[in-house]
Design a protein around this motif. Structure first.
Motif, PDB file in Angstrom:
ATOM      1  N   GLY A 167      -5.580   8.655  11.212  1.00  0.00           N
ATOM      2  CA  GLY A 167      -4.946   9.529  10.535  1.00  0.00           C
ATOM      3  C   GLY A 167      -4.594  10.611  11.313  1.00  0.00           C
ATOM      4  O   GLY A 167      -5.265  11.154  12.067  1.00  0.00           O
ATOM      5  N   CYS A 178      -5.462  11.868   4.947  1.00  0.00           N
ATOM      6  CA  CYS A 178      -4.582  10.582   4.981  1.00  0.00           C
ATOM      7  C   CYS A 178      -5.604   9.423   4.829  1.00  0.00           C
ATOM      8  O   CYS A 178      -6.481   9.261   5.605  1.00  0.00           O
ATOM      9  CB  CYS A 178      -3.958  10.598   6.256  1.00  0.00           C
ATOM     10  N   MET A 183      -3.909   6.157   4.612  1.00  0.00           N
ATOM     11  CA  MET A 183      -3.185   5.313   5.117  1.00  0.00           C
ATOM     12  C   MET A 183      -3.269   5.083   6.761  1.00  0.00           C
ATOM     13  O   MET A 183      -2.976   3.945   7.122  1.00  0.00           O
ATOM     14  CB  MET A 183      -1.700   5.406   4.597  1.00  0.00           C
TER      15      MET A 183
HETATM   16  S1  SF4 Z   1       0.263   7.443   6.855  1.00  0.00           S
HETATM   17 FE1  SF4 Z   1       1.455   9.305   6.943  1.00  0.00          FE
HETATM   18  S2  SF4 Z   1      -0.002  11.050   6.963  1.00  0.00           S
HETATM   19 FE2  SF4 Z   1      -1.077   9.171   7.530  1.00  0.00          FE
HETATM   20  S3  SF4 Z   1      -1.064   8.946   9.702  1.00  0.00           S
HETATM   21 FE3  SF4 Z   1       0.951   7.869   8.992  1.00  0.00          FE
HETATM   22  S4  SF4 Z   1       2.387   9.318   8.976  1.00  0.00           S
HETATM   23 FE4  SF4 Z   1       0.286  10.568   9.097  1.00  0.00          FE
END
Ligand code: SF4
Lengths: 79, 577
Positions: B294, B299, B301
């Motif tokens: 992340g 985060c 995702m």
């Molecule tokens: S999902 Fe968005 S916040 Fe998470 S690592 Fe990827 S770019 Fe960064």
């Protein structure tokens, strides 16, 4: 008839020895849909989100023709 | 208390001010565009004293909402000549929000040749002579960490920003204090450089989660939102395991992966530069490599993996799909390690990987480099940091490079390079490129969703039908998402799981004591776009700039042998309502 198949991400795990650089060249006889072909490869249909036949997004029920290229994808996304 | 910080680079005054009532309900892009729209004369010289650089976390920044700590950077762009908002992950966004800093507005310019850094705490702000001028981002951050410590986060420009190159970016440190996250597009780093501001040291000490008007309701809604993200297979599996690079193979298969300067839609070496390959090599090599990393706190995702070299040592972050595309298929390079190195160079010098990668391809189109010359590309990239004439051309991006070498086939809109999705094979994306207020920007209305990924419905990517409406609705929704401070990748869940958007609205209401409904979301997006369109019109960019380069209309793209065929008159209706 012969069909060229490519697999994406996790779907590759269902076909032992799948080499991305080569894809799969399959011989198929009789009327076959994209879904039939997936089952023959032991791909769980529930994990297939997108089927592309010759670069067009179509359905698992779409019949396959000689010389087609078929790509199977689970849910993918980025940006 | 929430406040705005004004920093004057000429007088060195740093003033904390109350947030004017007119900025209520705005954060992130909505706030940067509102401030630029109100305070920056649209006709001003982008690198002069009348431009302002605005840095703002989003409306849900500094809360427990997942993926809400993005930070927006706004100004008049030296690349497009219009308004710009570029947003980034990394730690500073969440830190600023928790420090109660709603926006930093950097005004005027320091005398040429003088460099400053801004020392920022919750209650104090001070400009001091920079200790890192002349350094690129990695060295600059390492030295700042020595000087100020590991608890801070850092916002810096590399040498490209110091040279004020029009593709210069602003770097935001990630959780491991690496300058890997960037507000990349539109030359925002050149504007920071023009002000004489080299770095911002963000000391979050004493910052805290922001007060919530209705804590219980917020917590419940935040849980529902996280659940939607964790339920959606793209957000919970595709992105963490393969990064955005998962797109290489599907765009190749769809015939929309621009190859050799947009002359074909498939690239033979696609799998070698794909997300699958990043995943496999990272796992095989182990060591400092990370799958599912992340880029910022909160985060879930985690798309930003870390790529190890053969000995397991950190080599660079996983390049984004657009970076892999620009240096890979479009430049004929199929060596993923080399692309990780270019990505590192871009992060270090502080340039946009898309515009610079697209410029590399034009050096090839012009015959200065051969397609596929990986070593030659690396050496040419080094020129950016040297500040040589050729390096400055490269660091100004695709439009400048195209002009300098007299090229006809330059894929750009409003001076900004078109990325990674050929508009002829992903027609909805073409509408976004042509019409967004930002110059060609894939994120501004990501029509790849319905065109290719079957997210938020399906629309035939090769057909004209429905593309204008698709792009318009996505552009409106994106302006709202960018205002809330959410990472855009939440959009996959928002488009497919209805409760995700309801949860966002519930969080906004619980945080601020508002009474927003679902209908207010598009209204917010539209008002942000209206502010931006007004600025562009007054900057001299009218609706006739909403077009694609004519080679897309003239030349067929294999394998589907399609041309772009949405007439310009129709494109001009995309941002009308
Ligand atoms: S999902 Fe968005 S916040 Fe998470 S690592 Fe990827 S770019 Fe960064």
């Amino acid at each position: 008839m012969s069909v060229f198949v490519t697999l994406s991400t996790t779907l590759r795990n269902f076909v032992p020895g799948y080499r991305a650089a080569d894809g799969l060249n399959l011989e198929v006889s009789g009327p076959t849909t994209a879904g039939d072909l997936a089952q023959r490869l032991n791909l769980p249909l529930s994990e297939i989100k997108i089927v592309m036949i010759n670069g067009r997004r179509l359905e698992l029920a779409t019949p396959i023709n000689d010389g087609d290229r078929v790509g199977y994808f689970p849910a993918v996304g980025g940006g | 208390m929430i406040k705005i910080l004004r920093v004057n680079m000429k007088t060195k005054a740093c003033d904390f001010q109350d947030v004017p009532a007119e900025y209520d309900g705005l954060g992130g892009r909505g706030l940067t565009s509102a401030i630029v729209g109100k305070e920056v004369r649209p006709t001003c010289t982008p690198l002069g004293p009348h431009n302002k650089l605005v840095i703002a976390p989003g409306l849900l920044g500094g809360t427990n909402c997942a993926n809400s700590n993005r930070v927006s950077v706004g100004c008049k762009s030296p690349l497009t000549g219009g308004i710009k908002e570029a947003n980034s992950g990394g730690q500073p966004g969440g830190h600023l929000a928790k420090m109660g800093i709603h926006a930093i507005i950097i005004e005027d310019i320091a005398p040429e040749g003088e460099w400053y850094q801004l020392e920022l705490t919750k209650d104090t702000a001070k400009l001091v002579p920079s200790t890192v001028a002349g350094l690129n981002n990695y060295d600059a951050v390492a030295k700042l960490v020595q000087q100020y410590g590991e608890k801070n986060s850092y916002i810096t420009i590399g040498r490209a920003g110091e040279f004020r190159l029009t593709a210069a970016s602003i770097a935001f440190t990630d959780r491991e204090l690496r300058p890997t996250r960037h507000a990349g597009r539109g030359g925002v780093g050149a504007v920071m450089g023009s002000k004489g501001l080299k770095a911002i040291i963000v000391n979050p000490e004493g910052g805290e989660n922001l007060p919530l008007v209705d804590k219980e309701a917020f917590t419940a809604a935040a849980k529902r939102f996280s659940k939607a993200l964790l339920e959606h297979p793209v957000c919970s599996q595709g992105l963490p395991n393969y990064g955005t690079a998962v797109l290489v193979n599907i765009l190749h298969e769809a015939g929309g992966l621009p190859t050799h300067n947009f002359s074909a839609g498939r690239f033979e070496g696609h799998d070698e530069v794909s997300g699958e390959t990043l995943n496999r090599l990272t796992k095989e090599r182990g060591g400092e490599g990370v799958v599912a990393h992340g880029c910022m706190t909160g985060c879930i995702m985690r798309c930003s993996g870390i790529f190890p070299d053969k000995n397991g040592k950190f080599m660079g972050k996983w390049p984004e799909y657009e970076t892999l595309w620009a240096f890979g298929p479009n430049s004929g390079i199929n060596d993923i390690e080399m692309i990780v190195r270019y990505d590192y160079q871009c992060d270090d010098y502080g340039v946009d990987t898309i515009d610079v990668g697209a410029a590399i391809c034009l050096f090839m189109d012009a015959g200065v480099l051969k397609y596929g010359d990986a070593e030659g590309c690396f050496k040419l990239m080094e020129e950016i940091s040297k500040g040589s004439a050729i390096g400055r051309v490269l660091g100004c991006g695709a439009a400048t490079t195209g002009k300098v070498y007299g090229r006809r086939r330059v894929a750009e809109v409003k001076g900004q390079a078109i990325p990674a999705y050929d508009p002829r094979a992903v027609k909805g994306q073409g509408v976004t490129y042509a019409t967004t207020t930002m110059g060609a920007d894939h994120t501004a209305g990501y029509a790849v969703t319905a065109n290719i990924l079957s997210v938020g419905g399906t629309i035939d990517p090769l057909g004209k039908g429905g593309q204008i409406d698709l792009s318009r609705n996505l552009q409106i929704a994106t302006a709202a998402v960018d205002t809330v401070g959410l990472c855009l990748f939440v959009a996959f869940a928002v488009l497919d799981i209805p409760d995700a958007l309801v949860a966002i609205v519930d969080m906004l209401n619980a945080r601020y004591g508002l009474k927003l409904t679902l209908d207010d979301v598009p209204a917010l997006g539209k008002s942000v776009l209206e502010t931006e369109i007004k600025f562009n019109r007054e900057a001299g960019i009218n609706e006739f700039a909403d077009r694609l380069p004519d080679f897309f209309y003239d030349e067929e793209l294999p394998p589907h042998n399609v041309k772009y065929d949405i007439p310009e008159e129709e494109l001009r209706t995309a941002l009308t309502w």
